[in-house]
Design an enzyme around this catalytic site. Structure first.
Site, PDB file in Angstrom:
ATOM      1  N   GLU A 106       9.425  -4.341  10.389  1.00  0.00           N
ATOM      2  CA  GLU A 106       9.799  -3.017   9.870  1.00  0.00           C
ATOM      3  C   GLU A 106      10.371  -2.139  10.965  1.00  0.00           C
ATOM      4  OE1 GLU A 106       7.018  -1.118   7.225  1.00  0.00           O
ATOM      5  OE2 GLU A 106       8.162   0.755   7.211  1.00  0.00           O
TER       6      GLU A 106
ATOM      7  N   GLU B 101      -1.220  -5.627   8.600  1.00  0.00           N
ATOM      8  CA  GLU B 101      -0.404  -5.056   9.674  1.00  0.00           C
ATOM      9  C   GLU B 101      -1.005  -5.376  11.036  1.00  0.00           C
ATOM     10  OE1 GLU B 101       0.298  -0.873   9.003  1.00  0.00           O
ATOM     11  OE2 GLU B 101       1.058  -1.224   6.971  1.00  0.00           O
TER      12      GLU B 101
ATOM     13  N   ASP C  93       0.843  -1.210   0.000  1.00  0.00           N
ATOM     14  CA  ASP C  93       0.000   0.000   0.000  1.00  0.00           C
ATOM     15  C   ASP C  93       0.877   1.259   0.000  1.00  0.00           C
ATOM     16  OD1 ASP C  93       0.887  -0.152   2.609  1.00  0.00           O
ATOM     17  OD2 ASP C  93      -1.081   0.055   3.533  1.00  0.00           O
ATOM     18  N   SER C  94       2.202   1.089   0.035  1.00  0.00           N
ATOM     19  CA  SER C  94       3.124   2.209  -0.191  1.00  0.00           C
ATOM     20  C   SER C  94       2.842   2.858  -1.544  1.00  0.00           C
ATOM     21  CB  SER C  94       4.577   1.723  -0.128  1.00  0.00           C
ATOM     22  OG  SER C  94       4.755   0.578  -0.938  1.00  0.00           O
TER      23      SER C  94
ATOM     24  N   LYS D 259      -1.152  -9.484   2.842  1.00  0.00           N
ATOM     25  CA  LYS D 259      -0.348  -9.052   3.987  1.00  0.00           C
ATOM     26  C   LYS D 259      -1.202  -8.072   4.774  1.00  0.00           C
ATOM     27  CE  LYS D 259       3.313  -6.088   3.652  1.00  0.00           C
ATOM     28  NZ  LYS D 259       2.829  -4.927   4.440  1.00  0.00           N
TER      29      LYS D 259
ATOM     30  N   ASP E 186      -1.184  -6.149  -0.214  1.00  0.00           N
ATOM     31  CA  ASP E 186      -1.500  -5.537   1.081  1.00  0.00           C
ATOM     32  C   ASP E 186      -2.996  -5.331   1.244  1.00  0.00           C
ATOM     33  OD1 ASP E 186       0.669  -5.144   2.749  1.00  0.00           O
ATOM     34  OD2 ASP E 186       1.219  -3.197   1.879  1.00  0.00           O
TER      35      ASP E 186
HETATM   36  O1  KIV Z   1       3.527  -1.103   1.644  1.00  0.00           O
HETATM   37  C1  KIV Z   1       4.668  -1.574   1.541  1.00  0.00           C
HETATM   38  O2  KIV Z   1       5.377  -1.357   0.563  1.00  0.00           O
HETATM   39  C2  KIV Z   1       5.148  -2.406   2.640  1.00  0.00           C
HETATM   40  C3  KIV Z   1       6.610  -2.715   2.677  1.00  0.00           C
HETATM   41  C4  KIV Z   1       7.370  -1.495   2.958  1.00  0.00           C
HETATM   42  C5  KIV Z   1       6.920  -3.813   3.615  1.00  0.00           C
HETATM   43  O3  KIV Z   1       4.394  -2.790   3.476  1.00  0.00           O
END
Ligand code: KIV
Length: 276
Positions: free
Chosen positions: A186, A120, A49-50, A118, A88
């Site tokens: 992280e 959090e 989600d970056s 994934k 994510d």
């Molecule tokens: O959103 C993302 O790119 C991430 C990584 C930095 C692990 O969660």
């Protein structure tokens, strides 16, 4: 017909089995061309989600939606052959209840073709991780600095110094016991990350967590030098594509303004050349 067997993507049990073996190579990807470039070199492509920050100019990951994740997830799956695609779960799509998490995880997987999600969170997300894995959704966990909690954490700080260290260890144990096949650590101090890595049977994938993790992940736009708004200490620039792009665009602008481009080699004559 080729005698070679078709390429088969890596699956979560193989990632789990890489514990203590050669380090796992994980990189984010958000588009088909980048997925094609990264696929031959990586074990896992993460549709992180970056993307909200590095592609869409958002100030944090909090504004990322399911629709954005699905659009980019589909693009990455189209470009991946052998690497496993992990997507994510965006903020607000899984925290309310295990049922909400399953509904959105199933959507992400069925509408994109990604293999795993994934999410959090540590011990407080254990019930949700167990609910998902029992229903066919492989989960990569993410603990330490969890960027979706930036407002409650009070910034993108190192997590796990002093008294916080035991909480990181507990979170790691909880996500493993709940059925996660791997966990992202992280911005955790390197000694603590080494301790967590030794204590778990599932691989740890570090980002700003030192060299002792079972694998590493970086944001592709960071490591290529394309996203330069800010640069955390843990980002190593393996390329300077931003500078190269700037020089190329500046050269294009000059050539357009001076009429040096397009040249005859980029133009079509009025009468085609006769074939000899
Ligand atoms: O959103 C993302 O790119 C991430 C990584 C930095 C692990 O969660």
């Amino acid at each position: 017909m080729s005698a070679q067997s078709p390429v088969r993507p890596v699956l979560p049990p193989e990632i789990r089995a890489r514990k203590g073996a050669a380090p796992l190579v994980v990189l984010t990807a958000y588009t088909t061309p980048v997925a094609r470039l990264a696929d031959p070199h990586c074990d896992v492509l993460l549709v992180g989600d970056s993307l909200g920050m590095v592609l869409h100019g958002l100030p944090s990951t909090l504004g990322v939606t399911m629709e954005m994740m699905i659009l980019h997830g589909r693009a990455v799956v189209r470009g991946a052959e052998k690497a496993m695609v992990v997507i994510d779960m965006p903020f607000g799509s899984y925290e309310e209840s295990p049922e909400q998490a399953f509904r959105n995880a199933a959507r992400l997987i069925s509408e994109t073709g990604a293999t795993s999600v994934k999410l959090e969170g540590g011990a407080h997300m254990a019930d949700t991780i167990a609910f998902l894995t029992a229903r066919g959704v492989p989960v990569m966990a993410h603990i330490g600095l969890t960027p979706q909690s930036v407002n409650t954490l009070g910034g993108y700080k190192v997590v796990g110094r002093d008294a916080e260290a035991e909480k990181v260890v507990e979170d790691a144990r909880a996500v493993e016991a709940a059925g996660a096949y791997a966990v992202v650590l992280e911005k955790v101090p390197e000694g603590l990350a080494a301790r967590v890595t030794q204590n778990l049977a599932i691989p740890t994938i570090g980002i700003g967590a030192g060299v002792h993790c079972d694998g590493q992940v970086l944001v592709v736009d960071d490591m290529l030098g394309l996203f330069t708004d800010f640069r955390p200490k843990f980002v190593k620039r393996f390329g300077e594509l931003g500078q190269a792009a700037d020089a190329a665009i500046a050269a294009y602008a000059t050539e357009v303004r001076t009429r040096a481009f397009p040249g005859p080699e980029h133009s079509f004559p009025d009468v085609p050349k006769a074939k000899s």
